[in-house]
Design a protein around this motif. Structure first.
Motif, short mmCIF file in Angstrom:
data_model
loop_
_atom_site.label_atom_id
_atom_site.label_comp_id
_atom_site.label_asym_id
_atom_site.label_seq_id
_atom_site.Cartn_x
_atom_site.Cartn_y
_atom_site.Cartn_z
N SER A 9 47.21 37.04 51.24
CA SER A 9 47.86 37.53 52.45
C SER A 9 49.20 38.18 52.12
O SER A 9 49.54 39.22 52.67
N VAL A 10 49.96 37.59 51.20
CA VAL A 10 51.23 38.18 50.79
C VAL A 10 50.97 39.51 50.09
O VAL A 10 51.66 40.51 50.35
N LEU A 11 49.97 39.57 49.24
CA LEU A 11 49.64 40.80 48.55
C LEU A 11 49.28 41.89 49.56
O LEU A 11 49.71 43.04 49.44
N GLY A 12 48.49 41.53 50.59
CA GLY A 12 48.13 42.51 51.63
C GLY A 12 49.35 43.03 52.35
O GLY A 12 49.47 44.24 52.59
N ASP A 13 50.29 42.15 52.68
CA ASP A 13 51.51 42.58 53.36
C ASP A 13 52.33 43.51 52.48
O ASP A 13 52.84 44.53 52.94
N VAL A 14 52.45 43.17 51.20
CA VAL A 14 53.25 43.99 50.28
C VAL A 14 52.60 45.35 50.05
O VAL A 14 53.27 46.38 50.10
N LEU A 135 60.37 44.32 46.37
CA LEU A 135 61.41 44.85 45.49
C LEU A 135 60.84 45.24 44.13
O LEU A 135 61.23 46.26 43.56
N VAL A 136 59.89 44.45 43.63
CA VAL A 136 59.26 44.78 42.35
C VAL A 136 58.45 46.08 42.45
O VAL A 136 58.47 46.91 41.55
#
Length: 171
Positions: A9-14, A135-136
């Protein structure tokens, strides 16, 4: 308890965020306002596919009104054969909405499996990891042809954005 879908889910948001930024610099404010409105019907579709969600007639009606509003907003430009931004970047921007919709569905799945999860803790950690990964991945917007922000200008933009975040208007 573990949060197995959290990473995805974090990857999708990013991914959605970075691609959205990358595309947004090539588009006008008109489509930047309209296209994100597609999140609701897209989320409904993703939830139907991933979670087998069912929706009420009112929910379909609301999503339908939104889609009709989008079409009506775009119709004058389409009928006048007006060039509406770059079709390529507009389509990529539209696609950037999908990872976020998948992320929402994965979070919903996690909360359904583990109802004791605290939404504030999940959102706090999710936001922290989004910040780190964003940021990365932010230098992607500096790749020639993809973004319009020169790499050496990124630190200044980040500093100005940070000032805005805490309520200071940068010069």
């Amino acid at each position: 308890h573990s949060f197995p879908t959290g990473r995805f889910s974090v990857l999708g948001d990013v991914v959605g965020f970075v691609f959205g930024i990358m595309c947004a610099v090539h588009m006008s404010g008109f489509l930047l306002t309209l296209l994100p409105q597609a999140m609701i019907p897209i989320s409904m579709f993703v939830n139907f596919i991933l979670l087998k969600a069912r929706f009420s007639l009112g929910q379909f009606g609301g999503a339908g009104v939104l889609v009709v509003g989008l079409v009506i907003s775009l119709l004058p430009a389409i009928l006048a054969n007006t060039k509406i931004d770059s079709p390529f970047w507009s389509f990529l921007y539209f696609l950037s909405i999908w990872p976020n919709a998948v992320s929402f569905a994965l979070k919903e799945k996690a909360f359904t499996k583990m109802p004791s999860l605290d939404i504030f803790i999940v959102n706090t950690f999710g936001s922290l990891f989004q910040l780190i990964f964003s940021l990365v991945l932010l230098p992607v917007v500096s790749i020639p042809g993809l973004g319009k922000v020169p790499f050496d200008k990124l630190p200044g933009f980040i500093a100005e954005a940070s000032q805005c975040f805490i309520g200071i208007t940068p010069q």
